[in-house]
Scaffold this motif. Structure first.
Motif, mmCIF file in Angstrom:
data_model
loop_
_atom_site.group_PDB
_atom_site.id
_atom_site.type_symbol
_atom_site.label_atom_id
_atom_site.label_comp_id
_atom_site.label_asym_id
_atom_site.label_seq_id
_atom_site.Cartn_x
_atom_site.Cartn_y
_atom_site.Cartn_z
ATOM 1 N N THR A 30 2.169 -5.649 -9.861
ATOM 2 C CA THR A 30 1.530 -6.793 -10.522
ATOM 3 C C THR A 30 2.466 -7.424 -11.542
ATOM 4 O OG1 THR A 30 -0.696 -5.870 -10.226
ATOM 5 C CG2 THR A 30 -0.412 -7.508 -11.970
ATOM 6 N N LEU A 57 -2.982 -5.577 -3.043
ATOM 7 C CA LEU A 57 -2.402 -4.297 -3.425
ATOM 8 C C LEU A 57 -3.430 -3.180 -3.326
ATOM 9 C CD1 LEU A 57 -0.743 -5.436 -6.808
ATOM 10 C CD2 LEU A 57 0.135 -5.788 -4.495
ATOM 11 N N CYS A 58 -2.981 -2.008 -2.884
ATOM 12 C CA CYS A 58 -3.831 -0.826 -2.911
ATOM 13 C C CYS A 58 -2.949 0.411 -2.956
ATOM 14 C CB CYS A 58 -4.753 -0.758 -1.697
ATOM 15 S SG CYS A 58 -5.960 0.589 -1.812
ATOM 16 N N THR A 65 0.516 -0.204 -8.396
ATOM 17 C CA THR A 65 -0.154 -1.500 -8.502
ATOM 18 C C THR A 65 0.177 -2.193 -9.824
ATOM 19 O OG1 THR A 65 -2.187 -0.448 -9.325
ATOM 20 C CG2 THR A 65 -2.017 -0.825 -6.953
ATOM 21 N N ASP A 66 0.297 -1.417 -10.904
ATOM 22 C CA ASP A 66 0.660 -2.012 -12.194
ATOM 23 C C ASP A 66 2.075 -2.585 -12.146
ATOM 24 O OD1 ASP A 66 -1.780 -1.341 -13.225
ATOM 25 O OD2 ASP A 66 -1.063 0.308 -14.477
ATOM 26 N N LYS A 84 -2.091 3.789 -9.362
ATOM 27 C CA LYS A 84 -2.095 2.830 -10.458
ATOM 28 C C LYS A 84 -0.680 2.461 -10.890
ATOM 29 C CE LYS A 84 -4.323 1.918 -14.903
ATOM 30 N NZ LYS A 84 -3.152 1.338 -15.568
ATOM 31 N N ALA A 122 0.842 -1.195 0.000
ATOM 32 C CA ALA A 122 0.000 0.000 0.000
ATOM 33 C C ALA A 122 0.872 1.238 0.000
ATOM 34 C CB ALA A 122 -0.917 0.009 1.218
ATOM 35 N N GLN A 155 7.316 -1.012 -4.931
ATOM 36 C CA GLN A 155 7.559 -2.048 -5.931
ATOM 37 C C GLN A 155 9.044 -2.382 -6.037
ATOM 38 O OE1 GLN A 155 6.139 0.902 -6.459
ATOM 39 N NE2 GLN A 155 6.687 1.826 -8.436
ATOM 40 N N LEU A 171 -6.750 -6.737 -6.002
ATOM 41 C CA LEU A 171 -6.981 -5.317 -5.752
ATOM 42 C C LEU A 171 -8.396 -5.165 -5.223
ATOM 43 C CD1 LEU A 171 -4.866 -5.514 -8.273
ATOM 44 C CD2 LEU A 171 -5.272 -3.059 -8.421
#
Length: 262
Positions: free
Chosen positions: A245, A234-235, A241-242, A238, A137, A216, A260
Motif C-alpha cells: 500500500t 491485495l490479500c 499489504t502495508d 499485514k 497475494a 512488494q 483489501l
C-alpha cells in the motif's frame, strides 16, 4: 447432504450461535493438499449460505476448537452449493486439515464486504478509467484473488456470476498477478496459472526462499505506468499489504483504488 460428524479427540464444540447468526452444518466433499503447506478444502453448503455469497473477497467463519476460524472463499460467487477454500497448514488449522471427506462442520453465512471494485470505479471520471490492474497475494491469501479472476468481474471471459462489476473492456488494459510463496512447490493453485494466462492475467511468482525477494519488492521493481489509472487488489500478511500500500500510494495510485477484502 450428509450430516454425519467426524470429530477429532481435541475438538471442542463451540456455542450453537455465533455473533450475527446461527451455525449451519455443512459437509466437506474434498480435502487435499494443493501445494506444500496449503490444502484445498471444498465444502457443500446449504442454499441460504451459497445465496449470501455475492462478491469475491467475502469470507466465512468455521466453528473452531477455541474460536471460529475465518476463511476467504476461493471459488466465484455463482450460487454453486460447493465453496472452495485454501487453508494454510498450521497448528491452528490442524483439526480442520485432518477432517476427511463426508465430515460435517459448522459454518456461518458469507461475511464481509469483499473487494469493493465497483465502488472504486465509481469514484473517478471517465478519463481515469482502469488501464492497469495489479493483484497481489501471498500463499493461501490467493484464495479471494482466485475468486476475483474466476468470477468474471474483471471481464476476462463470459461468466454467470451473480454480480458482474462494470469494468469496461479495454484492449490496452494489463492485469498482473504477483503471487508470493517460499518455493515453487509452495505456490497454491499453480495448476490454474496457465488458464489464467490465457484469460489475460500475467502471473508472476515471487519466491522468497529461492529468489530472496517478496511480492512488494517485485512490485517496487516494476515501473507503474499511469498510476492514476491503476487498480490494486491485495490479500496476504499485514506486513505485505502495508508495504505494498505504501509503495502504491507513493507511486501515485489513488487510495480509493487500493482494495483489501477485509
Amino acid at each position: 447432504m450428509s450430516k454425519a460428524r467426524t470429530v477429532l479427540p481435541t475438538y471442542v464444540d463451540a456455542p450453537s450461535v455465533y455473533i450475527g447468526g446461527e451455525w449451519t452444518p455443512s459437509t466437506i466433499v474434498k480435502n487435499v493438499r494443493n501445494s506444500t503447506g496449503v490444502h484445498r478444502i471444498d465444502i457443500e453448503v446449504e442454499k441460504h449460505i451459497a445465496s449470501q455469497y455475492k462478491r469475491p473477497g467475502q469470507y466465512i467463519k468455521v466453528q473452531g476448537v477455541e474460536r471460529p476460524v475465518l476463511l476467504a472463499i476461493a471459488s466465484p460467487p455463482d450460487e454453486r452449493n460447493v465453496l472452495s477454500f485454501l487453508v494454510k497448514d498450521t497448528p491452528y488449522h490442524k483439526y480442520l486439515l485432518d477432517l476427511p471427506a463426508e465430515s460435517s462442520i459448522d459454518l456461518s453465512i458469507p461475511m464481509g464486504r469483499g473487494f469493493q471494485i465497483q465502488e472504486a470505479l465509481n469514484t473517478h471520471n471517465d478519463d481515469q478509467q482502469i488501464k492497469h490492474i495489479v493483484l497481489m497475494a501471498c500463499g493461501s491469501g490467493l484464495a479471494p484473488i482466485a475468486a476475483v479472476i474466476e468470477s468474471g468481474c474483471l471481464q476476462l471471459s463470459p461468466t454467470n456470476s451473480q454480480e458482474v462489476m462494470d469494468i469496461k473492456k479495454s484492449p490496452d488494459r494489463t492485469i498482473t498477478l504477483y503471487i508470493g510463496a517460499r518455493t515453487r512447490a509452495h505456490l497454491p493453485f499453480a495448476e490454474r496459472y496457465a488458464e489464467w494466462e490465457k484469460k489475460g492475467v500475467k502471473v508472476v511468482p515471487v519466491l522468497s526462499r529461492t529468489e530472496g525477494r517478496y511480492v512488494q519488492e517485485a512490485l517496487q521493481a516494476e515501473l507503474l505506468e499511469a498510476p492514476e489509472n491503476t487498480l490494486a487488489l491485495l490479500c496476504g500478511m499485514k506486513g505485505m499489504t502495508d508495504a505494498a500500500t505504501e509503495l502504491l500510494l507513493a507511486a501515485g495510485v489513488p487510495k480509493s483504488r487500493i482494495l483489501l477484502n477485509f
